[in-house]
Write a protein that holds these residues in place. Sequence first.
Motif, PDB file in Angstrom:
ATOM      1  N   GLY A  71      29.498 -12.638  32.576  1.00 31.93           N
ATOM      2  CA  GLY A  71      28.918 -12.357  33.885  1.00 31.93           C
ATOM      3  C   GLY A  71      29.762 -12.902  35.020  1.00 31.93           C
ATOM      4  N   GLN A  72      29.429 -12.480  36.238  1.00 31.32           N
ATOM      5  CA  GLN A  72      30.117 -12.969  37.423  1.00 31.32           C
ATOM      6  C   GLN A  72      29.557 -14.330  37.823  1.00 31.32           C
ATOM      7  OE1 GLN A  72      29.966 -10.057  40.527  1.00 31.32           O
ATOM      8  NE2 GLN A  72      31.188  -8.558  39.419  1.00 31.32           N
ATOM      9  N   GLY A  73      30.342 -15.074  38.576  1.00 32.37           N
ATOM     10  CA  GLY A  73      29.872 -16.343  39.106  1.00 32.37           C
ATOM     11  C   GLY A  73      29.674 -17.429  38.071  1.00 32.37           C
TER      12      GLY A  73
ATOM     13  N   GLN B  72      37.453 -33.398  38.408  1.00 34.58           N
ATOM     14  CA  GLN B  72      38.107 -32.122  38.685  1.00 34.58           C
ATOM     15  C   GLN B  72      37.227 -30.988  38.170  1.00 34.58           C
ATOM     16  OE1 GLN B  72      40.761 -31.942  40.533  1.00 34.58           O
ATOM     17  NE2 GLN B  72      41.420 -34.072  40.490  1.00 34.58           N
ATOM     18  N   LEU B  73      37.414 -29.816  38.744  1.00 35.85           N
ATOM     19  CA  LEU B  73      36.692 -28.618  38.310  1.00 35.85           C
ATOM     20  C   LEU B  73      37.712 -27.623  37.764  1.00 35.85           C
ATOM     21  CD1 LEU B  73      34.136 -28.319  41.240  1.00 35.85           C
ATOM     22  CD2 LEU B  73      33.575 -28.731  38.843  1.00 35.85           C
ATOM     23  N   PHE B  74      37.576 -27.305  36.478  1.00 30.73           N
ATOM     24  CA  PHE B  74      38.517 -26.445  35.771  1.00 30.73           C
ATOM     25  C   PHE B  74      37.927 -25.040  35.646  1.00 30.73           C
ATOM     26  CE2 PHE B  74      39.672 -30.668  34.589  1.00 30.73           C
ATOM     27  CZ  PHE B  74      41.004 -30.659  34.226  1.00 30.73           C
ATOM     28  N   ALA B  75      38.654 -24.049  36.162  1.00 31.40           N
ATOM     29  CA  ALA B  75      38.222 -22.652  36.038  1.00 31.40           C
ATOM     30  C   ALA B  75      38.996 -21.984  34.914  1.00 31.40           C
ATOM     31  CB  ALA B  75      38.447 -21.896  37.346  1.00 31.40           C
TER      32      ALA B  75
ATOM     33  N   GLU C 250      40.772 -11.353  40.290  1.00 35.73           N
ATOM     34  CA  GLU C 250      39.572 -11.716  39.557  1.00 35.73           C
ATOM     35  C   GLU C 250      39.417 -13.222  39.403  1.00 35.73           C
ATOM     36  OE1 GLU C 250      39.286  -9.520  35.913  1.00 35.73           O
ATOM     37  OE2 GLU C 250      39.602  -7.593  36.890  1.00 35.73           O
ATOM     38  N   LEU C 251      40.455 -13.985  39.682  1.00 32.45           N
ATOM     39  CA  LEU C 251      40.377 -15.444  39.621  1.00 32.45           C
ATOM     40  C   LEU C 251      39.879 -16.044  40.932  1.00 32.45           C
ATOM     41  CD1 LEU C 251      43.716 -16.376  37.794  1.00 32.45           C
ATOM     42  CD2 LEU C 251      41.565 -15.554  36.823  1.00 32.45           C
ATOM     43  N   LEU C 252      39.892 -15.265  42.005  1.00 30.05           N
ATOM     44  CA  LEU C 252      39.615 -15.817  43.330  1.00 30.05           C
ATOM     45  C   LEU C 252      38.195 -16.340  43.518  1.00 30.05           C
ATOM     46  CD1 LEU C 252      41.592 -13.286  45.560  1.00 30.05           C
ATOM     47  CD2 LEU C 252      42.379 -15.433  44.536  1.00 30.05           C
ATOM     48  N   PRO C 253      37.153 -15.679  42.976  1.00 28.37           N
ATOM     49  CA  PRO C 253      35.794 -16.208  43.207  1.00 28.37           C
ATOM     50  C   PRO C 253      35.600 -17.644  42.764  1.00 28.37           C
ATOM     51  CG  PRO C 253      35.671 -13.960  42.368  1.00 28.37           C
ATOM     52  CD  PRO C 253      37.110 -14.380  42.275  1.00 28.37           C
ATOM     53  N   SER C 254      36.320 -18.072  41.744  1.00 29.46           N
ATOM     54  CA  SER C 254      36.145 -19.438  41.249  1.00 29.46           C
ATOM     55  C   SER C 254      36.669 -20.479  42.232  1.00 29.46           C
ATOM     56  CB  SER C 254      36.853 -19.612  39.893  1.00 29.46           C
ATOM     57  OG  SER C 254      38.267 -19.523  40.044  1.00 29.46           O
ATOM     58  N   LEU C 255      37.470 -20.063  43.215  1.00 25.79           N
ATOM     59  CA  LEU C 255      38.044 -21.004  44.174  1.00 25.79           C
ATOM     60  C   LEU C 255      37.103 -21.314  45.327  1.00 25.79           C
ATOM     61  CD1 LEU C 255      41.632 -19.476  44.524  1.00 25.79           C
ATOM     62  CD2 LEU C 255      40.833 -21.144  42.849  1.00 25.79           C
ATOM     63  N   HIS C 256      36.106 -20.472  45.516  1.00 25.15           N
ATOM     64  CA  HIS C 256      35.212 -20.608  46.664  1.00 25.15           C
ATOM     65  C   HIS C 256      34.021 -21.508  46.330  1.00 25.15           C
ATOM     66  CE1 HIS C 256      37.063 -17.355  49.153  1.00 25.15           C
ATOM     67  NE2 HIS C 256      37.513 -16.993  47.970  1.00 25.15           N
ATOM     68  N   THR C 257      33.482 -22.136  47.342  1.00 27.01           N
ATOM     69  CA  THR C 257      32.283 -22.948  47.158  1.00 27.01           C
ATOM     70  C   THR C 257      31.163 -22.077  46.598  1.00 27.01           C
ATOM     71  OG1 THR C 257      32.922 -24.365  49.000  1.00 27.01           O
ATOM     72  CG2 THR C 257      30.613 -24.436  48.312  1.00 27.01           C
ATOM     73  N   GLN C 258      30.486 -22.568  45.569  1.00 29.91           N
ATOM     74  CA  GLN C 258      29.452 -21.791  44.907  1.00 29.91           C
ATOM     75  C   GLN C 258      28.155 -21.814  45.716  1.00 29.91           C
ATOM     76  OE1 GLN C 258      30.504 -20.103  41.955  1.00 29.91           O
ATOM     77  NE2 GLN C 258      32.372 -20.937  42.852  1.00 29.91           N
ATOM     78  N   ALA C 259      27.231 -20.922  45.334  1.00 34.48           N
ATOM     79  CA  ALA C 259      25.967 -20.793  46.066  1.00 34.48           C
ATOM     80  C   ALA C 259      25.170 -22.087  46.076  1.00 34.48           C
ATOM     81  CB  ALA C 259      25.132 -19.667  45.454  1.00 34.48           C
ATOM     82  N   ASP C 260      25.301 -22.900  45.026  1.00 30.44           N
ATOM     83  CA  ASP C 260      24.556 -24.158  44.952  1.00 30.44           C
ATOM     84  C   ASP C 260      25.285 -25.312  45.641  1.00 30.44           C
ATOM     85  OD1 ASP C 260      26.640 -24.603  43.218  1.00 30.44           O
ATOM     86  OD2 ASP C 260      25.405 -25.041  41.469  1.00 30.44           O
ATOM     87  N   GLY C 261      26.388 -24.993  46.325  1.00 30.74           N
ATOM     88  CA  GLY C 261      27.143 -26.021  47.031  1.00 30.74           C
ATOM     89  C   GLY C 261      28.240 -26.673  46.223  1.00 30.74           C
TER      90      GLY C 261
END
Length: 534
Positions: free
Chosen positions: A382-384, A393-396, A408-419
Motif C-alpha cells: 500500500g501507499q504511505g 534515524q528513519l529508514f525508508a 516513487e521514493l519521494l513520498p517517504s521523504l515528506h512529513t507523514q500525516a501523523d507528524g
Amino acid sequence: MVWLLLLVAGAIHALSFSPDPLPGWTLPYVQVMSLAVPAYIVFGTKRIRRAAMSVFVFSTSSFCVGVYWLYISMNHFGGMAAPLAALAVFLFALYLSLYAGLAGACTAWLGRDLNIMRVPQALGRPLLWACAWTLGEWLRGFVFTGFPWNNIGYAHTNSLLSAWAPVAGVYGVAFLAALASGLVASIVYYVKHNRPGIMAAMASALLGMFIVSFALTRITWFDNHGPAMTVRLVQGNIAQQMKFDPAQLMSSLQAQFALATRPAADIQRAPSVIIFPETILPTFQDRMAPEFWQSVVELAQQMDATLFMGTPVHTVIDGKDRYTNSVVAIDSDTSVSALMQGQELPVYDKRHLVPFGEFVPLGFRWFVDIMSIPLGDFDRGGQGQQSFAADNQLFAPNICYEDVFGEELLPSLHTQADGTPGASVLFNVSNLAWFGNTWALRQHLQIARMRSMETARPMIRATNTGSTAAIDAKGRVLAQLPSATANVLDVQIQGTQGLTLYARLGNWLIVILSLLGLGLGLVLKWRAARALNR
C-alpha cells in the motif's frame, strides 16, 4: 555504411551506464558523443521515416548490449533455449527503442521547417531533440509498468550535469545530456557547412550549460540529522541455484547469520542496524518454525541491533490470503507470534512489482511456463507505508529495482500525516544473482547514486551478490564490497533531512517544460506553414 555506424555508436553508448570496461570518468563523454551520432543524422534529414529509423536502430543496438544480462536469467536460470532467450532480449530491445524512434520522428517533423541558418532557430533543433528525448525516456519509465533502466541521465553521476538531479531528477539530467549531444551534433554540422558564427553560438550554449551546472554544485540541499551511526550490510553471495533449494535453505541462512555476527570493524562503533539482502529467507515467513524466529530475535539481542530482513510475507486479512515481497524489522522485543502472522510489526511490502518475476502480465502466462523459475503473483504494498525507526534515524526501504523509479521514493521523504518526520536514510535490498556477475550490478549502483543526488539522502544497499555499498547524500560511494564475494560491510551513515526541489515537484517540472518546448516547436511550424501559403 550509415546503419553500421549507428549500430556501432549504439553499442558504444551502452558502455556509458556503468564503469568497467570503461573508466568511470569517461562515461558522460562517451554517452554524449555517441548519442550525437543519431542526432546528427536527424538534423541532416527532413524525412521523418529516416530520422525515426536512424534513432531506432541506434537505440536497439544500445539496449541489446546494455541489458544483455536478461539473457542470463532466462537461459542459465530459467532453462529457456538459447535462441529463444536471445530472441526475447532482442524483441524487448525493439520495444524499448520505440520511444527513442518516436523522439527522432518528432524532432525531424517539428524541426524541418526551421530556418537553421539563423542562430535562434538553429538552437531550436537541439532543444527539440532534448525535449522529445526526455519525454520518450519518461514514457518508457511508466508505460506497461515501466522500464527506465539505462536512462541516459545515469551516465552522468560523475559529471557536472548531475548537479541538476536535486532540481529536476534524472529526467532533468537526461534533458541536458540530450541537449549536449544535440549541440555537439550541431557544432559538427555547422563546421561542415562552414558557418563559424552559428557554430560559435552552439559552442557558447554548451559552455554556458556547464557553467550553470558548476554553479549548482555549490548548493547544499540537506542538513545532517542526528549523529552518525554504524550500519552493517550483509552480502551472502548465495548461488542462485542454491537459494531456492529447500535442502540448502538452513545452510544458506546459517552462512549469512554467521556473517552478521562477525566482530565489528571498529569495536567502539558496533553496528546498531544490520541489513540482509532481498529474500534472505526465500519462503513465506509462516512456513518457518517458531523456534527459527526465536533464534532470529535472539540474534538481534546478541548483536544489540535491529535487523532488516528480506522475506516473502503471508498474511490473512479479513479471511483473505495476502502474499507480499517484504522487508521486516526485528529487534530483541519483537514478538515471535507477530512474525509468524506477519502483522503488528514494522514491515514494508514492495509496491512496484517486477513483470514476469512477481506478477504475470495478462496474456503472458505461456512465456512464464517455458521457464523453470519459481515465479508467483504477489500483492502490491500500500501507499504511505511507515519508515523503520532505528537509532534516531528513519529508514525508508525499497526492494529490488524499485529504486529505478525515483518519483516513487519521494513520498517517504515528506512529513507523514501523523507528524512523523520523513525518512533520513534510504536503503535498498536486492538479489541480482539472477543476472550473474554482469553489468547489471554496476548499472544498479549508478542508479542508486542518482537516487541519493535527487533526494539528498544517503542510500545504503544490501545485496546477495553485489553491488553492496554505502552512498552519501551527495551520491558519492563511501564504501563498497567486491561483487560475487561473501562478506559484510560496516559503514558510518549520516542521516539527513531537507527537501530538494525534485523531492517537492517530482518529474512534473521537466515533463511540463519538455511539453512546452515541443508546443513552441509546433507553433513555429504552424507559423512557417502559414507564411508559405500566403
